[in-house]
Design an enzyme around this catalytic site. Structure first.
Site, mmCIF file in Angstrom:
data_model
loop_
_atom_site.group_PDB
_atom_site.id
_atom_site.type_symbol
_atom_site.label_atom_id
_atom_site.label_comp_id
_atom_site.label_asym_id
_atom_site.label_seq_id
_atom_site.Cartn_x
_atom_site.Cartn_y
_atom_site.Cartn_z
ATOM 1 N N HIS A 181 -45.545 -52.028 99.399
ATOM 2 C CA HIS A 181 -44.451 -51.532 100.239
ATOM 3 C C HIS A 181 -44.925 -50.452 101.210
ATOM 4 C CE1 HIS A 181 -40.493 -53.144 98.462
ATOM 5 N NE2 HIS A 181 -41.481 -53.912 98.054
ATOM 6 N N ARG A 219 -46.721 -52.778 93.498
ATOM 7 C CA ARG A 219 -45.635 -52.935 94.473
ATOM 8 C C ARG A 219 -45.552 -51.732 95.415
ATOM 9 N NH1 ARG A 219 -39.452 -52.462 93.766
ATOM 10 N NH2 ARG A 219 -38.622 -53.844 95.372
ATOM 11 N N ASN A 241 -36.366 -50.343 99.056
ATOM 12 C CA ASN A 241 -37.012 -49.319 98.230
ATOM 13 C C ASN A 241 -36.048 -48.520 97.359
ATOM 14 O OD1 ASN A 241 -39.499 -49.953 99.429
ATOM 15 N ND2 ASN A 241 -39.227 -48.439 101.056
ATOM 16 N N HIS A 285 -45.857 -61.042 90.549
ATOM 17 C CA HIS A 285 -44.599 -61.132 89.797
ATOM 18 C C HIS A 285 -44.805 -61.756 88.415
ATOM 19 C CE1 HIS A 285 -41.623 -60.732 93.422
ATOM 20 N NE2 HIS A 285 -42.391 -59.688 93.249
#
Length: 319
Positions: free
Chosen positions: A66, A62, A94, A193
């Site tokens: 990001h 992740r 975040n 996920h």
């Protein structure tokens, strides 16, 4: 005389065109001569971190995601606040959510010991995501290298360009398209996920709204660790069945209306991505192959190369 000048200009133009891509091209062999032990050193640091906390695998994947979605894969997400920088760590997607900064800092420290000033933080992020996936049973892939680190960060871009847990399917498709990623890439990347956890506040509305797109028993189970009020930071696995294994169970969950986040379930809600979810639920090999391809594609988003940016000595601060 004129023809000679034209020939010379044409030749110079051709040489210039040839030289431009070579500077900007990422290569899996980028550190073969300048830091041959870089990838092994990073892998050891990443494996050590995940062996201590399995959840860290999802966090590192992740973190790379990001980073790449905001101004490209340039490690801007790692920069702390300073007199000239407003950190992306403070952005809503975040803040108190993205993790793994210290793992990247440690990997960077280990690499600096053997090859000071050579390996970028942006490349470490890309390699860490690959190593994290493979360590928990996910696919591996050849990481292209040669990114350089940003000297700036963009809080506003982080707030506007990162997908949200309540986004609609059309919004998600648009956000990914803006980064050069297809709907299939989006569904494949969402499959990460299959590991990791989410905070209560990100799925509370979904499990309490008694909507038709959520399995009632699943909602009841999830309410045990996520009260109607309070407990915002309480954690729950995104995949209840195999939360620590990188598999295709995430997609099976969606078909059963057991997606934890609203942005998960919209991938299988009568829309254009239903067929992709169905395909991945039946074919784990295809999912893993597409996930690896999408991660490579994501790693190509607007990298700084050549003389742009810098190679940070510390990932959290510019030189």
């Amino acid at each position: 005389m004129a023809s000679h000048i034209n020939y010379t200009c044409t030749l110079l133009t051709i040489l210039l065109i040839i030289s431009i891509p070579s500077e900007a091209q990422l290569s899996s062999k980028f550190y073969d001569s300048t830091c041959p032990s870089a990838l092994t050193t990073i892998r050891t640091a990443i494996r050590t971190a995940i062996s201590r906390e399995r959840r860290m695998a999802a966090s590192l994947i992740r973190l790379h995601f990001h980073d790449c979605f905001v101004r490209g894969c340039d490690a801007s997400i790692l920069l702390n606040d300073s007199s000239t920088i407003t950190s992306e760590k403070n952005a809503l997607p975040n803040l108190n959510s993205v993790r793994g900064y210290e793992v990247i800092d440690n990997a960077k420290s280990q690499v600096e010991k053997i090859c000071p000033g050579v390996v970028s933080c942006a490349d470490i992020l890309a390699v860490a995501a690959r190593d994290a996936s493979f360590y928990v049973g996910g696919p591996s892939w050849t990481v292209k290298l040669g990114r350089r680190d940003s000297k700036t960060a963009s809080l506003s871009s982080a707030n506007s360009q990162l997908p949200g847990f309540g986004d609609s399917l059309n919004t998600l498709i648009s956000l990914f398209k803006a980064k050069g990623l297809s709907a299939r890439d989006m569904v494949a990347l969402s499959g990460s996920h299959t590991i990791g956890q989410a905070q209560c506040f990100t799925f509370r509305t979904r499990i309490y709204n008694n909507a038709s797109d959520i399995n009632a028993g699943f909602a009841t189970t999830r309410r045990r660790k996520c009260p109607a009020s309070g407990g915002n930071a309480n954690l729950a696995p995104l995949d209840l069945v195999t939360p620590n294994s990188f598999d295709n169970n995430y997609f099976k969950n969606l078909i059963q209306k057991k997606g934890l986040l609203a942005s998960d379930q919209v991938l299988f809600s009568g829309g254009s991505t239903d067929s992709i979810v169905d395909e991945y639920s039946k074919n784990p090999t295809k999912f893993k192959s597409d996930f690896a391809a999408a991660m490579i594609k994501m790693g190509d988003i607007s990298p700084l190369t050549g003389s742009k940016g810098q190679i940070r000595k510390l990932c959290y601060a510019v030189n």
